[in-house]
Design a protein around this motif. Structure first.
Motif, PDB file in Angstrom:
ATOM      1  N   LYS A   1      37.826  43.244  41.836  1.00  0.00           N
ATOM      2  CA  LYS A   1      38.746  44.377  41.924  1.00  0.00           C
ATOM      3  C   LYS A   1      39.499  44.583  40.604  1.00  0.00           C
ATOM      4  CE  LYS A   1      39.478  44.432  46.939  1.00  0.00           C
ATOM      5  NZ  LYS A   1      40.442  44.216  48.043  1.00  0.00           N
ATOM      6  N   LYS A   2      39.906  43.477  39.979  1.00  0.00           N
ATOM      7  CA  LYS A   2      40.611  43.569  38.704  1.00  0.00           C
ATOM      8  C   LYS A   2      39.696  44.125  37.612  1.00  0.00           C
ATOM      9  CE  LYS A   2      43.961  39.830  39.476  1.00  0.00           C
ATOM     10  NZ  LYS A   2      44.398  38.472  39.033  1.00  0.00           N
ATOM     11  N   MET A   3      38.427  43.707  37.645  1.00  0.00           N
ATOM     12  CA  MET A   3      37.488  44.214  36.644  1.00  0.00           C
ATOM     13  C   MET A   3      37.214  45.702  36.836  1.00  0.00           C
ATOM     14  SD  MET A   3      34.817  41.053  36.025  1.00  0.00           S
ATOM     15  CE  MET A   3      33.649  42.088  35.181  1.00  0.00           C
ATOM     16  N   CYS A   4      37.154  46.145  38.082  1.00  0.00           N
ATOM     17  CA  CYS A   4      36.987  47.580  38.349  1.00  0.00           C
ATOM     18  C   CYS A   4      38.149  48.377  37.756  1.00  0.00           C
ATOM     19  CB  CYS A   4      36.902  47.834  39.854  1.00  0.00           C
ATOM     20  SG  CYS A   4      35.333  47.371  40.606  1.00  0.00           S
ATOM     21  N   GLU A   5      39.355  47.855  37.931  1.00  0.00           N
ATOM     22  CA  GLU A   5      40.541  48.529  37.403  1.00  0.00           C
ATOM     23  C   GLU A   5      40.506  48.600  35.878  1.00  0.00           C
ATOM     24  OE1 GLU A   5      43.914  46.493  38.963  1.00  0.00           O
ATOM     25  OE2 GLU A   5      43.526  47.076  41.048  1.00  0.00           O
ATOM     26  N   LYS A   6      40.149  47.483  35.245  1.00  0.00           N
ATOM     27  CA  LYS A   6      40.119  47.456  33.773  1.00  0.00           C
ATOM     28  C   LYS A   6      39.034  48.375  33.224  1.00  0.00           C
ATOM     29  CE  LYS A   6      40.748  43.539  31.509  1.00  0.00           C
ATOM     30  NZ  LYS A   6      42.087  43.664  30.890  1.00  0.00           N
ATOM     31  N   LEU A   7      37.866  48.367  33.843  1.00  0.00           N
ATOM     32  CA  LEU A   7      36.784  49.235  33.380  1.00  0.00           C
ATOM     33  C   LEU A   7      37.151  50.709  33.540  1.00  0.00           C
ATOM     34  CD1 LEU A   7      33.759  47.239  34.823  1.00  0.00           C
ATOM     35  CD2 LEU A   7      34.135  47.739  32.396  1.00  0.00           C
ATOM     36  N   THR A   8      37.815  51.016  34.662  1.00  0.00           N
ATOM     37  CA  THR A   8      38.204  52.405  34.932  1.00  0.00           C
ATOM     38  C   THR A   8      39.316  52.869  34.001  1.00  0.00           C
ATOM     39  OG1 THR A   8      37.582  52.215  37.262  1.00  0.00           O
ATOM     40  CG2 THR A   8      39.099  53.985  36.677  1.00  0.00           C
ATOM     41  N   ASN A   9      40.369  52.056  33.891  1.00  0.00           N
ATOM     42  CA  ASN A   9      41.577  52.470  33.171  1.00  0.00           C
ATOM     43  C   ASN A   9      41.519  52.242  31.663  1.00  0.00           C
ATOM     44  OD1 ASN A   9      42.732  53.176  35.656  1.00  0.00           O
ATOM     45  ND2 ASN A   9      43.559  51.114  35.958  1.00  0.00           N
ATOM     46  N   GLU A  10      40.772  51.230  31.234  1.00  0.00           N
ATOM     47  CA  GLU A  10      40.771  50.885  29.809  1.00  0.00           C
ATOM     48  C   GLU A  10      39.467  51.242  29.105  1.00  0.00           C
ATOM     49  OE1 GLU A  10      42.023  46.822  29.225  1.00  0.00           O
ATOM     50  OE2 GLU A  10      43.394  46.900  30.933  1.00  0.00           O
ATOM     51  N   ALA A  11      38.336  51.129  29.813  1.00  0.00           N
ATOM     52  CA  ALA A  11      37.051  51.422  29.174  1.00  0.00           C
ATOM     53  C   ALA A  11      36.572  52.836  29.457  1.00  0.00           C
ATOM     54  CB  ALA A  11      35.996  50.416  29.646  1.00  0.00           C
ATOM     55  N   GLY A  12      37.237  53.515  30.387  1.00  0.00           N
ATOM     56  CA  GLY A  12      36.813  54.874  30.727  1.00  0.00           C
ATOM     57  C   GLY A  12      35.535  54.929  31.531  1.00  0.00           C
ATOM     58  N   ILE A  13      35.240  53.843  32.246  1.00  0.00           N
ATOM     59  CA  ILE A  13      34.054  53.804  33.116  1.00  0.00           C
ATOM     60  C   ILE A  13      34.547  53.778  34.564  1.00  0.00           C
ATOM     61  CG2 ILE A  13      31.977  52.518  33.757  1.00  0.00           C
ATOM     62  CD1 ILE A  13      32.002  51.268  30.968  1.00  0.00           C
ATOM     63  N   PRO A  14      34.512  54.901  35.244  1.00  0.00           N
ATOM     64  CA  PRO A  14      35.087  54.959  36.599  1.00  0.00           C
ATOM     65  C   PRO A  14      34.250  54.195  37.619  1.00  0.00           C
ATOM     66  CG  PRO A  14      34.009  57.028  36.054  1.00  0.00           C
ATOM     67  CD  PRO A  14      33.948  56.194  34.818  1.00  0.00           C
ATOM     68  N   ILE A  15      34.784  53.057  38.073  1.00  0.00           N
ATOM     69  CA  ILE A  15      34.121  52.242  39.094  1.00  0.00           C
ATOM     70  C   ILE A  15      35.170  51.769  40.091  1.00  0.00           C
ATOM     71  CG2 ILE A  15      32.949  50.053  39.560  1.00  0.00           C
ATOM     72  CD1 ILE A  15      31.504  50.289  36.951  1.00  0.00           C
ATOM     73  N   SER A  16      35.001  52.106  41.343  1.00  0.00           N
ATOM     74  CA  SER A  16      35.895  51.598  42.375  1.00  0.00           C
ATOM     75  C   SER A  16      35.245  50.395  43.039  1.00  0.00           C
ATOM     76  CB  SER A  16      36.186  52.669  43.431  1.00  0.00           C
ATOM     77  OG  SER A  16      35.023  52.925  44.210  1.00  0.00           O
ATOM     78  N   TYR A  17      36.059  49.516  43.600  1.00  0.00           N
ATOM     79  CA  TYR A  17      35.505  48.340  44.264  1.00  0.00           C
ATOM     80  C   TYR A  17      34.664  48.753  45.472  1.00  0.00           C
ATOM     81  CZ  TYR A  17      34.952  43.926  46.630  1.00  0.00           C
ATOM     82  OH  TYR A  17      34.405  42.844  47.257  1.00  0.00           O
ATOM     83  N   GLU A  18      35.089  49.796  46.157  1.00  0.00           N
ATOM     84  CA  GLU A  18      34.344  50.284  47.319  1.00  0.00           C
ATOM     85  C   GLU A  18      32.945  50.756  46.900  1.00  0.00           C
ATOM     86  OE1 GLU A  18      38.404  49.833  48.138  1.00  0.00           O
ATOM     87  OE2 GLU A  18      37.490  51.108  46.574  1.00  0.00           O
ATOM     88  N   GLU A  19      32.891  51.488  45.790  1.00  0.00           N
ATOM     89  CA  GLU A  19      31.614  51.955  45.261  1.00  0.00           C
ATOM     90  C   GLU A  19      30.717  50.775  44.876  1.00  0.00           C
ATOM     91  OE1 GLU A  19      30.074  54.901  41.631  1.00  0.00           O
ATOM     92  OE2 GLU A  19      32.063  53.963  41.545  1.00  0.00           O
ATOM     93  N   LEU A  20      31.314  49.773  44.238  1.00  0.00           N
ATOM     94  CA  LEU A  20      30.569  48.593  43.812  1.00  0.00           C
ATOM     95  C   LEU A  20      30.015  47.830  45.009  1.00  0.00           C
ATOM     96  CD1 LEU A  20      29.836  46.855  41.275  1.00  0.00           C
ATOM     97  CD2 LEU A  20      31.950  45.586  41.718  1.00  0.00           C
ATOM     98  N   SER A  21      30.829  47.677  46.044  1.00  0.00           N
ATOM     99  CA  SER A  21      30.396  46.963  47.247  1.00  0.00           C
ATOM    100  C   SER A  21      29.244  47.682  47.931  1.00  0.00           C
ATOM    101  CB  SER A  21      31.570  46.812  48.225  1.00  0.00           C
ATOM    102  OG  SER A  21      32.608  46.054  47.659  1.00  0.00           O
ATOM    103  N   GLU A  22      29.347  49.003  48.001  1.00  0.00           N
ATOM    104  CA  GLU A  22      28.278  49.792  48.610  1.00  0.00           C
ATOM    105  C   GLU A  22      26.995  49.678  47.790  1.00  0.00           C
ATOM    106  OE1 GLU A  22      27.349  54.450  49.851  1.00  0.00           O
ATOM    107  OE2 GLU A  22      29.408  53.811  49.440  1.00  0.00           O
TER     108      GLU A  22
ATOM    109  N   TYR B   1      37.193  43.443  28.963  1.00  0.00           N
ATOM    110  CA  TYR B   1      37.238  43.932  30.344  1.00  0.00           C
ATOM    111  C   TYR B   1      36.813  42.867  31.357  1.00  0.00           C
ATOM    112  CZ  TYR B   1      37.115  47.997  27.356  1.00  0.00           C
ATOM    113  OH  TYR B   1      37.375  48.897  26.346  1.00  0.00           O
ATOM    114  N   TYR B   2      36.443  41.710  30.839  1.00  0.00           N
ATOM    115  CA  TYR B   2      36.061  40.602  31.723  1.00  0.00           C
ATOM    116  C   TYR B   2      37.307  39.922  32.267  1.00  0.00           C
ATOM    117  CZ  TYR B   2      34.552  35.940  33.143  1.00  0.00           C
ATOM    118  OH  TYR B   2      34.362  34.781  33.845  1.00  0.00           O
ATOM    119  N   VAL B   3      37.274  39.593  33.549  1.00  0.00           N
ATOM    120  CA  VAL B   3      38.381  38.876  34.189  1.00  0.00           C
ATOM    121  C   VAL B   3      37.816  37.578  34.778  1.00  0.00           C
ATOM    122  CG1 VAL B   3      40.140  38.918  35.997  1.00  0.00           C
ATOM    123  CG2 VAL B   3      39.574  41.027  34.763  1.00  0.00           C
ATOM    124  N   PRO B   4      38.257  36.429  34.289  1.00  0.00           N
ATOM    125  CA  PRO B   4      37.761  35.168  34.851  1.00  0.00           C
ATOM    126  C   PRO B   4      38.320  34.939  36.245  1.00  0.00           C
ATOM    127  CG  PRO B   4      39.493  34.732  33.253  1.00  0.00           C
ATOM    128  CD  PRO B   4      39.209  36.214  33.190  1.00  0.00           C
TER     129      PRO B   4
END
Length: 287
Positions: free
Chosen positions: A106-127, A166-169
């Motif tokens: 979830k944290k990586m989705c937020e960083k990719l969306t907000n900082e890298a400009g790659i819109p990914i939600s956790y719900e989308e990723l899970s699906e 954008y990686y979160v350990p």
């Protein structure tokens, strides 16, 4: 002497072969034994064991798992072989492992969306993962599908590799905890692909000593990407600290296109004679 493969993945985590396809392929490759070691899940083990038992009496299917743990902020993987995957305490512990992965994702989705400009939600990723345990391989494929990278290597190099911004350990799950978890259910804990952690020889040896003191039983000394020198180095480390030698391809199907089951890049050979000592080290009834 036939080959074995003690490190493989199915669609229950980040492989592209279903459990049955994987077992069929292992038999097609004339393996004497195959361990299913999906990331942080035992979801496919009952199916694998049952299917193998009913169809291939000349090939052993081994219940396993690969725990993704964190050591000094970096991923370190612990494979468990011959685990009692029905143990309730083990399943509860596994839930905690999966929960920590979910928080990380979830944290990586937020960083990719907000900082890298790659819109990914956790719900989308899970699906997108279709019920499998979500790993960075799923991030990579989704990012490629969205057109932000042309290859998995590019995704890891630019966005989600261990050293990327954008990686979160994952937090609070140590290799020692995974080892303890595996030992409690009679399994054999193995340090997976140590060369891949890019540690100095001194630092790797210190890690091995630490994990040996925590109950580590073996080390992956035969692996798809190793050079002859690296294989020799890890075998010497195993001998020095009285650790079992294990090995495997780390087969993922199309997610690691050049790595084939049982043979890795073509020259991998894990001899079946290694299996006896590993089996002897397990303490549950299945082993």
């Amino acid at each position: 002497m036939r080959a074995i493969d003690l490190h493989t993945h199915s669609t229950c985590s980040d492989g592209t072969y279903s459990v049955k396809e994987l077992i069929d392929y292992a038999h097609e490759k004339n393996l004497a034994a195959i361990a299913l070691t999906d990331h942080d899940t035992v979801k496919g083990l009952d199916e694998a064991l049952d299917y193998g038992r009913k169809n291939y009496d000349d090939m052993e299917v081994i219940p396993g798992i690969e725990f993704s743990t964190v050591n000094e902020g970096k991923d370190v993987h612990i494979v468990g072989l011959y685990i009692d995957h029905h143990n309730k305490e083990f399943i509860d512990s596994l839930t905690d492992f999966v929960d920590s992965r979910t928080v990380r994702n979830k944290k990586m989705c937020e960083k990719l969306t907000n900082e890298a400009g790659i819109p990914i939600s956790y719900e989308e990723l899970s699906e997108f993962a279709k019920g499998a345990v979500v790993t960075r391989a799923h991030f990579a494929r989704l990012i490629m599908d969205k057109g932000f990278a042309k290859s998995k290597e590019e995704v890891f190099d630019r966005f989600i590799g261990d050293h990327c911004k954008y990686y979160v350990p994952r937090e609070k799950i140590s290799p020692e905890q995974a080892i303890e978890c595996i030992l409690k259910v009679g399994g054999v804990p193995i340090l997976a692909h140590p060369v891949l952690y890019h540690m100095s020889d001194e630092k790797l040896e210190k890690l091995v000593v630490r994990l040996k003191n925590a109950g580590l039983k073996g080390i992956e000394a035969i692996y798809s990407t190793y050079t002859a020198g690296e294989e020799r180095q890890i075998k010497e480390l195993a001998a020095k600290y009285d650790l079992l030698v294990s090995g495997g391809s780390d087969f993922h199907g199309a997610n690691k296109k050049k790595i084939d089951l049982g043979v890795g890049f073509g020259k991998l050979f894990v001899p079946e004679e290694l299996l006896g000592p590993i089996k002897a080290a397990c303490t549950n009834e299945q082993g």
